[in-house]
Motif scaffolding. Structure first.
Motif, PDB file in Angstrom:
ATOM      1  N   MET A   1       0.845  -1.185   0.000  1.00 34.37           N
ATOM      2  CA  MET A   1       0.000   0.000   0.000  1.00 34.37           C
ATOM      3  C   MET A   1       0.885   1.241   0.000  1.00 34.37           C
ATOM      4  SD  MET A   1      -2.943   1.226   2.706  1.00 34.37           S
ATOM      5  CE  MET A   1      -4.310   0.416   1.920  1.00 34.37           C
ATOM      6  N   LYS A   2       0.477   2.197  -0.800  1.00 32.95           N
ATOM      7  CA  LYS A   2       1.176   3.469  -0.882  1.00 32.95           C
ATOM      8  C   LYS A   2       1.109   4.190   0.456  1.00 32.95           C
ATOM      9  CE  LYS A   2       0.808   5.157  -5.209  1.00 32.95           C
ATOM     10  NZ  LYS A   2       1.830   5.755  -6.047  1.00 32.95           N
ATOM     11  N   LYS A   3       2.177   4.928   0.776  1.00 38.56           N
ATOM     12  CA  LYS A   3       2.202   5.700   2.023  1.00 38.56           C
ATOM     13  C   LYS A   3       2.352   7.188   1.694  1.00 38.56           C
ATOM     14  CE  LYS A   3       4.280   2.003   4.701  1.00 38.56           C
ATOM     15  NZ  LYS A   3       4.836   1.078   3.716  1.00 38.56           N
ATOM     16  N   LEU A   4       1.513   7.989   2.327  1.00 36.43           N
ATOM     17  CA  LEU A   4       1.602   9.436   2.245  1.00 36.43           C
ATOM     18  C   LEU A   4       2.070   9.918   3.609  1.00 36.43           C
ATOM     19  CD1 LEU A   4       1.116  12.182   0.875  1.00 36.43           C
ATOM     20  CD2 LEU A   4      -1.288  11.994   1.577  1.00 36.43           C
ATOM     21  N   ILE A   5       3.226  10.555   3.632  1.00 37.75           N
ATOM     22  CA  ILE A   5       3.865  10.939   4.890  1.00 37.75           C
ATOM     23  C   ILE A   5       3.891  12.461   4.983  1.00 37.75           C
ATOM     24  CG2 ILE A   5       5.987  10.764   6.246  1.00 37.75           C
ATOM     25  CD1 ILE A   5       6.431   8.292   3.997  1.00 37.75           C
ATOM     26  N   PHE A   6       3.121  13.001   5.921  1.00 36.24           N
ATOM     27  CA  PHE A   6       3.117  14.440   6.190  1.00 36.24           C
ATOM     28  C   PHE A   6       4.099  14.700   7.324  1.00 36.24           C
ATOM     29  CE2 PHE A   6      -1.106  16.543   4.769  1.00 36.24           C
ATOM     30  CZ  PHE A   6      -1.120  15.840   3.591  1.00 36.24           C
ATOM     31  N   ILE A   7       4.974  15.664   7.113  1.00 39.84           N
ATOM     32  CA  ILE A   7       5.914  16.075   8.154  1.00 39.84           C
ATOM     33  C   ILE A   7       5.792  17.587   8.299  1.00 39.84           C
ATOM     34  CG2 ILE A   7       8.331  16.177   8.858  1.00 39.84           C
ATOM     35  CD1 ILE A   7       8.716  13.594   7.166  1.00 39.84           C
TER      36      ILE A   7
ATOM     37  N   ASN B   1       6.170   5.717  -1.657  1.00 40.97           N
ATOM     38  CA  ASN B   1       6.237   6.641  -0.523  1.00 40.97           C
ATOM     39  C   ASN B   1       6.222   8.078  -1.026  1.00 40.97           C
ATOM     40  OD1 ASN B   1       6.800   4.782   1.883  1.00 40.97           O
ATOM     41  ND2 ASN B   1       8.306   4.107   0.369  1.00 40.97           N
ATOM     42  N   ILE B   2       5.256   8.843  -0.524  1.00 40.15           N
ATOM     43  CA  ILE B   2       5.138  10.251  -0.884  1.00 40.15           C
ATOM     44  C   ILE B   2       5.423  11.052   0.379  1.00 40.15           C
ATOM     45  CG2 ILE B   2       3.604  12.045  -1.756  1.00 40.15           C
ATOM     46  CD1 ILE B   2       1.968   9.509  -2.923  1.00 40.15           C
ATOM     47  N   ILE B   3       6.483  11.825   0.336  1.00 37.60           N
ATOM     48  CA  ILE B   3       6.916  12.620   1.485  1.00 37.60           C
ATOM     49  C   ILE B   3       6.509  14.069   1.236  1.00 37.60           C
ATOM     50  CG2 ILE B   3       8.893  13.349   2.869  1.00 37.60           C
ATOM     51  CD1 ILE B   3      10.401  10.877   1.550  1.00 37.60           C
ATOM     52  N   PHE B   4       5.779  14.638   2.171  1.00 37.42           N
ATOM     53  CA  PHE B   4       5.325  16.024   2.043  1.00 37.42           C
ATOM     54  C   PHE B   4       5.629  16.770   3.331  1.00 37.42           C
ATOM     55  CE2 PHE B   4       1.608  18.980   2.778  1.00 37.42           C
ATOM     56  CZ  PHE B   4       2.088  19.998   1.966  1.00 37.42           C
ATOM     57  N   CYS B   5       6.361  17.865   3.220  1.00 33.06           N
ATOM     58  CA  CYS B   5       6.595  18.688   4.412  1.00 33.06           C
ATOM     59  C   CYS B   5       6.152  20.114   4.156  1.00 33.06           C
ATOM     60  CB  CYS B   5       8.055  18.625   4.864  1.00 33.06           C
ATOM     61  SG  CYS B   5       9.241  19.582   3.919  1.00 33.06           S
ATOM     62  N   TRP B   6       5.688  20.709   5.250  1.00 31.56           N
ATOM     63  CA  TRP B   6       5.231  22.094   5.196  1.00 31.56           C
ATOM     64  C   TRP B   6       5.019  22.551   6.630  1.00 31.56           C
ATOM     65  CZ3 TRP B   6      -0.034  24.124   3.055  1.00 31.56           C
ATOM     66  CH2 TRP B   6       0.133  25.424   2.547  1.00 31.56           C
TER      67      TRP B   6
ATOM     68  N   SER C   1      -8.480  16.480   2.750  1.00 30.51           N
ATOM     69  CA  SER C   1      -9.836  16.367   2.192  1.00 30.51           C
ATOM     70  C   SER C   1      -9.852  16.485   0.669  1.00 30.51           C
ATOM     71  CB  SER C   1     -10.757  17.421   2.811  1.00 30.51           C
ATOM     72  OG  SER C   1     -10.425  18.713   2.342  1.00 30.51           O
ATOM     73  N   ALA C   2      -8.807  17.049   0.096  1.00 34.50           N
ATOM     74  CA  ALA C   2      -8.739  17.225  -1.359  1.00 34.50           C
ATOM     75  C   ALA C   2      -7.955  16.102  -2.051  1.00 34.50           C
ATOM     76  CB  ALA C   2      -8.102  18.575  -1.683  1.00 34.50           C
ATOM     77  N   LEU C   3      -7.532  15.115  -1.281  1.00 33.96           N
ATOM     78  CA  LEU C   3      -6.715  14.031  -1.841  1.00 33.96           C
ATOM     79  C   LEU C   3      -7.511  12.745  -1.969  1.00 33.96           C
ATOM     80  CD1 LEU C   3      -3.411  14.565   0.184  1.00 33.96           C
ATOM     81  CD2 LEU C   3      -4.037  15.532  -2.046  1.00 33.96           C
ATOM     82  N   ASP C   4      -7.149  11.955  -2.973  1.00 31.18           N
ATOM     83  CA  ASP C   4      -7.738  10.629  -3.144  1.00 31.18           C
ATOM     84  C   ASP C   4      -6.879   9.644  -2.354  1.00 31.18           C
ATOM     85  OD1 ASP C   4      -8.882   8.251  -3.854  1.00 31.18           O
ATOM     86  OD2 ASP C   4      -8.335   8.385  -5.978  1.00 31.18           O
ATOM     87  N   ILE C   5      -7.232   9.450  -1.089  1.00 33.79           N
ATOM     88  CA  ILE C   5      -6.424   8.602  -0.206  1.00 33.79           C
ATOM     89  C   ILE C   5      -7.135   7.299   0.149  1.00 33.79           C
ATOM     90  CG2 ILE C   5      -4.976  10.442   0.735  1.00 33.79           C
ATOM     91  CD1 ILE C   5      -6.904  10.602   3.122  1.00 33.79           C
TER      92      ILE C   5
ATOM     93  N   VAL D   1      -1.942   6.979   5.443  1.00 36.84           N
ATOM     94  CA  VAL D   1      -1.516   8.344   5.748  1.00 36.84           C
ATOM     95  C   VAL D   1      -0.841   8.365   7.114  1.00 36.84           C
ATOM     96  CG1 VAL D   1      -2.275  10.726   6.112  1.00 36.84           C
ATOM     97  CG2 VAL D   1      -3.378   9.306   4.356  1.00 36.84           C
ATOM     98  N   LYS D   2       0.361   8.918   7.156  1.00 38.86           N
ATOM     99  CA  LYS D   2       1.129   9.060   8.392  1.00 38.86           C
ATOM    100  C   LYS D   2       1.368  10.548   8.623  1.00 38.86           C
ATOM    101  CE  LYS D   2       1.803   4.562   8.516  1.00 38.86           C
ATOM    102  NZ  LYS D   2       1.211   3.709   9.508  1.00 38.86           N
ATOM    103  N   LEU D   3       1.016  11.025   9.812  1.00 38.01           N
ATOM    104  CA  LEU D   3       1.129  12.447  10.140  1.00 38.01           C
ATOM    105  C   LEU D   3       2.126  12.646  11.277  1.00 38.01           C
ATOM    106  CD1 LEU D   3      -2.693  13.260  10.189  1.00 38.01           C
ATOM    107  CD2 LEU D   3      -1.124  13.524   8.263  1.00 38.01           C
ATOM    108  N   PHE D   4       3.156  13.441  11.023  1.00 38.21           N
ATOM    109  CA  PHE D   4       4.196  13.688  12.017  1.00 38.21           C
ATOM    110  C   PHE D   4       4.438  15.183  12.194  1.00 38.21           C
ATOM    111  CE2 PHE D   4       5.228   9.602  10.054  1.00 38.21           C
ATOM    112  CZ  PHE D   4       5.370   8.789  11.164  1.00 38.21           C
TER     113      PHE D   4
END
Length: 165
Positions: A1-7, A72-77, A90-94, A99-102
């Motif tokens: 499974m694909k992982k979306l990682i918010f940092i 793996n999709i790494i997103f930081c902001w 809410s705007a993503l097709d997840i 989804v991992k939130l850090f």
């Protein structure tokens, strides 16, 4: 499974540097730094530009999600408010994405030291210290897993992230 990682984390805490190290550790990944979507001159923050930036981020993240090449999709902001995280999600097709939130957090003294080094190196301006320190507490209330980076390197933070992902 694909992982979306918010940092996320306050300015200067080490998000981008940690994500660059994380890229080295995770297979088949892509990295989006939300600041790239703000790289404009003059730098204007208003309702229109905020909406545009969120839209651009969501467009890119959705395309990364659709692409079969990335696991793996790494997103930081900065994302200092839960509403920002929720708006992006809410705007993503997840539907088929984990989804991992850090949040990267640091104590005031460590953060100030990092920011002062950035100022000396010409990466940031002095006004960032007060703005960044004011946001430290905001990250404690977010629905994210916290990683205290006060006394560790970005590579050590990335290694901790890998174990939690």
């Amino acid at each position: 499974m694909k992982k979306l990682i918010f940092i996320n984390g306050t300015m200067g805490v080490g998000k981008t540097t940690t994500c660059r190290e994380l890229k080295k550790l995770l297979p088949k990944n892509v990295f989006l730094d939300g600041d790239w979507c703000w790289d404009m001159s003059p730098f204007i923050v208003n309702d229109e530009t905020k909406s545009m930036v969120i839209s651009n981020i969501c467009f890119l993240l959705n395309n990364f999600i659709k692409c079969s090449e990335y696991e793996n999709i790494i997103f930081c902001w900065v994302m200092h408010e839960q509403s920002i995280i929720d708006t992006v999600l809410s705007a993503l097709d997840i539907s088929n994405v984990s989804v991992k939130l850090f949040s990267l957090v640091a104590d005031k003294a460590s953060l100030e030291k990092r920011l002062e080094e950035d100022i000396q190196n010409g990466i940031r301006t002095a006004d960032v210290i007060e703005r960044s320190v004011k946001r430290i507490e905001k990250y404690n209330s977010l629905n994210t897993e916290k990683i205290d980076v006060s006394n560790i390197t970005p590579m050590q933070a990335a290694e901790i992230l890998v174990t939690r992902i």
